[in-house]
Design a protein around this motif. Sequence first.
Motif, short mmCIF file in Angstrom:
data_model
loop_
_atom_site.label_atom_id
_atom_site.label_comp_id
_atom_site.label_asym_id
_atom_site.label_seq_id
_atom_site.Cartn_x
_atom_site.Cartn_y
_atom_site.Cartn_z
N GLU A 142 0.81 -1.22 0.00
CA GLU A 142 0.00 0.00 0.00
C GLU A 142 0.84 1.26 0.00
OE1 GLU A 142 -3.03 -0.77 -0.41
OE2 GLU A 142 -2.93 -2.86 0.23
N THR A 242 -5.75 1.76 6.79
CA THR A 242 -7.18 1.46 6.78
C THR A 242 -7.71 1.61 5.36
OG1 THR A 242 -7.87 3.74 7.21
CG2 THR A 242 -7.43 2.33 9.12
N THR A 243 -8.84 0.95 5.10
CA THR A 243 -9.43 0.99 3.76
C THR A 243 -10.42 2.13 3.60
OG1 THR A 243 -11.08 -0.62 4.49
CG2 THR A 243 -9.10 -1.47 3.40
N ARG A 244 -10.55 2.98 4.61
CA ARG A 244 -11.40 4.16 4.55
C ARG A 244 -10.64 5.35 5.13
NH1 ARG A 244 -13.88 1.72 1.50
NH2 ARG A 244 -16.11 1.26 1.38
#
Length: 244
Positions: A142, A242-244
Amino acid sequence: MTRIVLVTGGTSGIGRAVAARFAADDAEVFITGRHTNTVEAAAKALEVHGLVCDATRPDQVSSLSSQLGERLDVLVNAAGGLAEVDPTGPGSTAPDPLDTLAAEWQSSLAQNLLSAVLTTASVQAKLDRGGSILSIGSIGAERRGGAYGASKAALAAWNASLSAQVGPRGVTSNVISAGYIEGTNFFRGKMTDERHRALVQETHDKRPGTPDDIAETAYFLASPGARHITGQTIHVNGGAFTTR
């Protein structure tokens, strides 16, 4: 029925913890590693089967598959790591920078992507309905990952297509993306106190991850309660990403 579990890179770190978790559930576990001495020592300590295999080598992966039985319930692709490159090589004191760069990227892709692709291809016919394929990814996919992170990002992309391929047979396929995990050989002794503190500070729960955190996630994803979870990248990093 006793589950049959194969864990590549199972001699140390995350792979070893995963193997130990399944062995504790009375599964019949096979671990692999590249070196006979470490494989034998780990297999004896964990009371599992040990098989020597370099998962980047098609011939050795083919031999590995032939040493397993006809059935496999869980495959965990835990082999991988940072690139292993000799910056000089035999007879050279000033290597071409592009040669070194190419070797680094090829090593990363081989260790972290090709190893999983080859192993999965060699054994996936042994997996039947209720089976699980798990591959160990990284938060490096990421951000700030370089060649290593790019290889782990490619692992997640491959997993999505693999899930679509094996899903109709009732087999799930997921990636567990690990954050900073303490107590492994990943950093090869180069982790500093300052870097450790910075990585812990990035988390929401203010602690490093452990191999057991990943092992428990793997165990759940291979359980009956996770049969509708497939094609996913599950982030286990304490909130550092985090994905948000």
